[in-house]
Design a protein around this motif. Structure first.
Motif, PDB file in Angstrom:
ATOM      1  N   ILE A 134       0.817  -1.222   0.000  1.00  0.00           N
ATOM      2  CA  ILE A 134       0.000   0.000   0.000  1.00  0.00           C
ATOM      3  C   ILE A 134       0.846   1.265   0.000  1.00  0.00           C
ATOM      4  CG2 ILE A 134      -0.223   0.312   2.522  1.00  0.00           C
ATOM      5  CD1 ILE A 134      -3.093   0.505  -0.006  1.00  0.00           C
ATOM      6  N   PHE A 135       2.083   1.182   0.526  1.00  0.00           N
ATOM      7  CA  PHE A 135       2.928   2.367   0.626  1.00  0.00           C
ATOM      8  C   PHE A 135       4.068   2.382  -0.392  1.00  0.00           C
ATOM      9  CE2 PHE A 135       1.290   2.300   5.107  1.00  0.00           C
ATOM     10  CZ  PHE A 135       0.546   3.466   4.988  1.00  0.00           C
ATOM     11  N   LYS A 136       4.086   1.422  -1.314  1.00  0.00           N
ATOM     12  CA  LYS A 136       5.138   1.402  -2.325  1.00  0.00           C
ATOM     13  C   LYS A 136       4.872   2.486  -3.367  1.00  0.00           C
ATOM     14  CE  LYS A 136       6.394  -3.517  -2.139  1.00  0.00           C
ATOM     15  NZ  LYS A 136       7.794  -3.306  -1.755  1.00  0.00           N
ATOM     16  N   PRO A 137       5.850   3.367  -3.646  1.00  0.00           N
ATOM     17  CA  PRO A 137       5.672   4.348  -4.716  1.00  0.00           C
ATOM     18  C   PRO A 137       5.359   3.646  -6.033  1.00  0.00           C
ATOM     19  CG  PRO A 137       7.572   4.907  -3.381  1.00  0.00           C
ATOM     20  CD  PRO A 137       7.131   3.541  -2.936  1.00  0.00           C
ATOM     21  N   PRO A 141      -2.515   4.206  -4.290  1.00  0.00           N
ATOM     22  CA  PRO A 141      -2.696   4.797  -2.964  1.00  0.00           C
ATOM     23  C   PRO A 141      -4.075   5.373  -2.695  1.00  0.00           C
ATOM     24  CG  PRO A 141      -1.648   6.374  -4.394  1.00  0.00           C
ATOM     25  CD  PRO A 141      -1.893   5.152  -5.229  1.00  0.00           C
ATOM     26  N   VAL A 142      -4.925   5.506  -3.699  1.00  0.00           N
ATOM     27  CA  VAL A 142      -6.248   6.119  -3.529  1.00  0.00           C
ATOM     28  C   VAL A 142      -7.311   5.200  -4.118  1.00  0.00           C
ATOM     29  CG1 VAL A 142      -7.683   8.138  -3.981  1.00  0.00           C
ATOM     30  CG2 VAL A 142      -5.206   8.412  -3.720  1.00  0.00           C
ATOM     31  N   PHE A 143      -8.355   4.971  -3.340  1.00  0.00           N
ATOM     32  CA  PHE A 143      -9.400   4.049  -3.767  1.00  0.00           C
ATOM     33  C   PHE A 143     -10.763   4.706  -3.675  1.00  0.00           C
ATOM     34  CE2 PHE A 143      -5.931   1.765  -1.776  1.00  0.00           C
ATOM     35  CZ  PHE A 143      -5.578   0.856  -2.770  1.00  0.00           C
ATOM     36  N   GLN A 144     -11.585   4.504  -4.706  1.00  0.00           N
ATOM     37  CA  GLN A 144     -12.980   4.901  -4.655  1.00  0.00           C
ATOM     38  C   GLN A 144     -13.731   3.862  -3.823  1.00  0.00           C
ATOM     39  OE1 GLN A 144     -14.094   7.636  -6.234  1.00  0.00           O
ATOM     40  NE2 GLN A 144     -12.695   8.049  -7.926  1.00  0.00           N
ATOM     41  N   LEU A 145     -14.582   4.317  -2.918  1.00  0.00           N
ATOM     42  CA  LEU A 145     -15.342   3.404  -2.073  1.00  0.00           C
ATOM     43  C   LEU A 145     -16.837   3.518  -2.367  1.00  0.00           C
ATOM     44  CD1 LEU A 145     -13.638   4.059   1.406  1.00  0.00           C
ATOM     45  CD2 LEU A 145     -13.013   2.346  -0.308  1.00  0.00           C
ATOM     46  N   ASN A 146     -17.522   2.399  -2.290  1.00  0.00           N
ATOM     47  CA  ASN A 146     -18.979   2.465  -2.362  1.00  0.00           C
ATOM     48  C   ASN A 146     -19.532   2.732  -0.963  1.00  0.00           C
ATOM     49  OD1 ASN A 146     -19.091  -0.051  -0.957  1.00  0.00           O
ATOM     50  ND2 ASN A 146     -18.994  -1.189  -2.898  1.00  0.00           N
ATOM     51  N   GLU A 147     -20.847   2.812  -0.847  1.00  0.00           N
ATOM     52  CA  GLU A 147     -21.455   3.175   0.439  1.00  0.00           C
ATOM     53  C   GLU A 147     -21.135   2.149   1.533  1.00  0.00           C
ATOM     54  OE1 GLU A 147     -22.916   5.909   1.194  1.00  0.00           O
ATOM     55  OE2 GLU A 147     -23.076   6.788  -0.810  1.00  0.00           O
ATOM     56  N   THR A 148     -21.180   0.881   1.175  1.00  0.00           N
ATOM     57  CA  THR A 148     -20.889  -0.169   2.161  1.00  0.00           C
ATOM     58  C   THR A 148     -19.446  -0.087   2.639  1.00  0.00           C
ATOM     59  OG1 THR A 148     -22.549  -1.651   1.187  1.00  0.00           O
ATOM     60  CG2 THR A 148     -20.840  -2.657   2.568  1.00  0.00           C
ATOM     61  N   ILE A 183      -4.827  -0.563   6.894  1.00  0.00           N
ATOM     62  CA  ILE A 183      -3.819  -0.890   5.886  1.00  0.00           C
ATOM     63  C   ILE A 183      -4.214  -2.146   5.118  1.00  0.00           C
ATOM     64  CG2 ILE A 183      -1.444  -1.722   5.590  1.00  0.00           C
ATOM     65  CD1 ILE A 183      -0.631   0.235   7.836  1.00  0.00           C
ATOM     66  N   HIS A 184      -4.634  -3.170   5.844  1.00  0.00           N
ATOM     67  CA  HIS A 184      -5.042  -4.407   5.174  1.00  0.00           C
ATOM     68  C   HIS A 184      -6.315  -4.193   4.348  1.00  0.00           C
ATOM     69  CE1 HIS A 184      -2.032  -7.096   6.713  1.00  0.00           C
ATOM     70  NE2 HIS A 184      -2.270  -6.705   7.955  1.00  0.00           N
ATOM     71  N   TYR A 185      -7.196  -3.317   4.814  1.00  0.00           N
ATOM     72  CA  TYR A 185      -8.410  -3.016   4.047  1.00  0.00           C
ATOM     73  C   TYR A 185      -8.014  -2.436   2.688  1.00  0.00           C
ATOM     74  CZ  TYR A 185     -13.333  -1.841   3.348  1.00  0.00           C
ATOM     75  OH  TYR A 185     -14.627  -1.809   2.876  1.00  0.00           O
ATOM     76  N   GLN A 190      -6.393  -3.458  -3.661  1.00  0.00           N
ATOM     77  CA  GLN A 190      -5.411  -3.279  -4.719  1.00  0.00           C
ATOM     78  C   GLN A 190      -5.483  -4.405  -5.741  1.00  0.00           C
ATOM     79  OE1 GLN A 190      -1.566  -1.077  -3.793  1.00  0.00           O
ATOM     80  NE2 GLN A 190      -1.675  -2.620  -2.198  1.00  0.00           N
ATOM     81  N   PRO A 191      -5.053  -4.110  -6.985  1.00  0.00           N
ATOM     82  CA  PRO A 191      -4.930  -5.186  -7.981  1.00  0.00           C
ATOM     83  C   PRO A 191      -3.932  -6.228  -7.485  1.00  0.00           C
ATOM     84  CG  PRO A 191      -4.806  -3.032  -9.022  1.00  0.00           C
ATOM     85  CD  PRO A 191      -4.746  -2.798  -7.541  1.00  0.00           C
ATOM     86  N   ASP A 192      -4.124  -7.475  -7.891  1.00  0.00           N
ATOM     87  CA  ASP A 192      -3.271  -8.564  -7.416  1.00  0.00           C
ATOM     88  C   ASP A 192      -1.812  -8.381  -7.766  1.00  0.00           C
ATOM     89  OD1 ASP A 192      -5.405  -9.826  -6.295  1.00  0.00           O
ATOM     90  OD2 ASP A 192      -5.770 -11.148  -7.999  1.00  0.00           O
ATOM     91  N   ILE A 193      -1.506  -7.632  -8.825  1.00  0.00           N
ATOM     92  CA  ILE A 193      -0.126  -7.497  -9.273  1.00  0.00           C
ATOM     93  C   ILE A 193       0.766  -6.860  -8.216  1.00  0.00           C
ATOM     94  CG2 ILE A 193      -0.436  -5.222 -10.349  1.00  0.00           C
ATOM     95  CD1 ILE A 193       1.429  -6.126 -12.565  1.00  0.00           C
TER      96      ILE A 193
END
Length: 312
Positions: A134-137, A141-148, A183-185, A190-193
């Motif tokens: 999550i912190f690798k350049p 680093p930014v995710f769109q979230l739905n309501e849930t 962090i785990h959330y 993130q994409p699996d790659i």
């Protein structure tokens, strides 16, 4: 000459209204960042009230980590990425990469927490945060979230607020767990790659390569110059053949060694062009280019425009 600006924890607290030195010393006792680290959590609306609305959030590097739940229409600018957050967003920021986000409407709310590397390392066996995907350049680093999803993240922040106000003797242990939960959330989104594992020898080589690459950044002075510049340089450091390194990276990430190096250098070039007043020659030299023309051709090939056009 303007050098790369870095915002400290004290700068952050002054920014949100803690201007008295005695009050700052109470919040940030001498040596606390070296011993047990620092953690705090805030409501976005409360902080916005203390900061002048006409001021724009500075685009710079911070000396601390930050995780933000953003509710409202925003534009997040993170290194070379620009993300339009429509309604809910989850943003992860590290000391290595500058960022900001710009509200696009008046309906803004959310929460954010700040913490230092030492805060988590003190109870997680010396864990290095920059080793986490999550912190690798260059990651996501930014995710769109739905309501849930937004409600789930908000619930974690609510637990942080409640615990920080409690008298429980081990509350900071719980707070560390809540930070790791966030962090785990994010990493699950993130994409699996980007999800490197450490279960195989090839994955270990991948991790060591990425670590070598990231050790060279950020570039903070015109006197600094990249020591490792080519796939061969990295292979020699890792004591393996360059063809093997390339094969391993392709297997684990789908990318070549040259692609990794070029992308990271281009990312840093964008940051330096935007964040400093160094001339193109100085930037080229610090990134390992002997000729400005070589740097300009490299930048235009990856970005699509020349360094000067990108800056302007």
């Amino acid at each position: 000459m303007k050098q790369m600006e870095t915002a400290s924890l004290r700068d952050f607290y002054r920014e949100i209204g803690f201007t008295d030195d005695n009050e700052l010393s109470r919040i940030l006792p001498e040596g606390i960042t070296k011993d047990i680290g620092h953690f705090n959590v805030f409501g976005t609306a409360a902080v916005r009230k203390t900061v002048k609305q006409t001021r724009t959030m500075p685009y710079n590097r911070r000396t601390y980590y930050k995780i933000s739940l953003i509710n409202g229409h925003n534009r997040a600018e993170y290194a070379d990425k620009v993300i339009d957050i429509k309604k809910h967003g989850l943003l992860f920021a590290s000391p290595k990469i500058p960022y900001n986000y710009i509200p696009q409407d008046e309906e803004q709310s959310g929460s954010f927490c700040i913490f230092t590397h030492e805060f988590l390392a003190s109870s997680h066996n010396g864990m290095r945060l920059d080793e986490l995907p999550i912190f690798k350049p260059g990651g996501y680093p930014v995710f769109q979230l739905n309501e849930t999803q937004a409600a789930e993240v908000e619930a974690i922040f609510d637990k942080m607020f409640n615990e920080l106000d409690s008298d429980y003797a081990f509350k900071y242990d719980l707070l560390r767990n809540y930070v790791m939960e966030l962090i785990h959330y994010g990493q699950k989104l993130q994409p699996d790659i980007t999800q490197y594992t450490s279960h195989t020898a090839s994955a270990r080589v991948t991790g060591l390569f990425v670590e070598l690459l990231e050790r060279q950044f950020p570039v903070t002075s015109t006197r600094q110059q990249l020591e490792l510049r080519t796939p061969k340089d990295y292979a020699e450091k890792l004591a393996i053949h360059v063809n093997h390194l390339n094969k391993v990276l392709r297997e684990n990430t789908g990318r070549t060694t040259s692609d990794f190096i070029s992308s990271r250098i281009a990312q840093e070039a964008k940051i330096l062009l935007r964040q400093t007043d160094w001339n193109v020659s100085e930037i080229a030299h610090s990134l390992g280019f002997e000729e400005v023309a070589h740097f300009s051709n490299f930048f235009k090939k990856l970005v699509g425009v020349s360094p000067l056009i990108f800056r302007n």
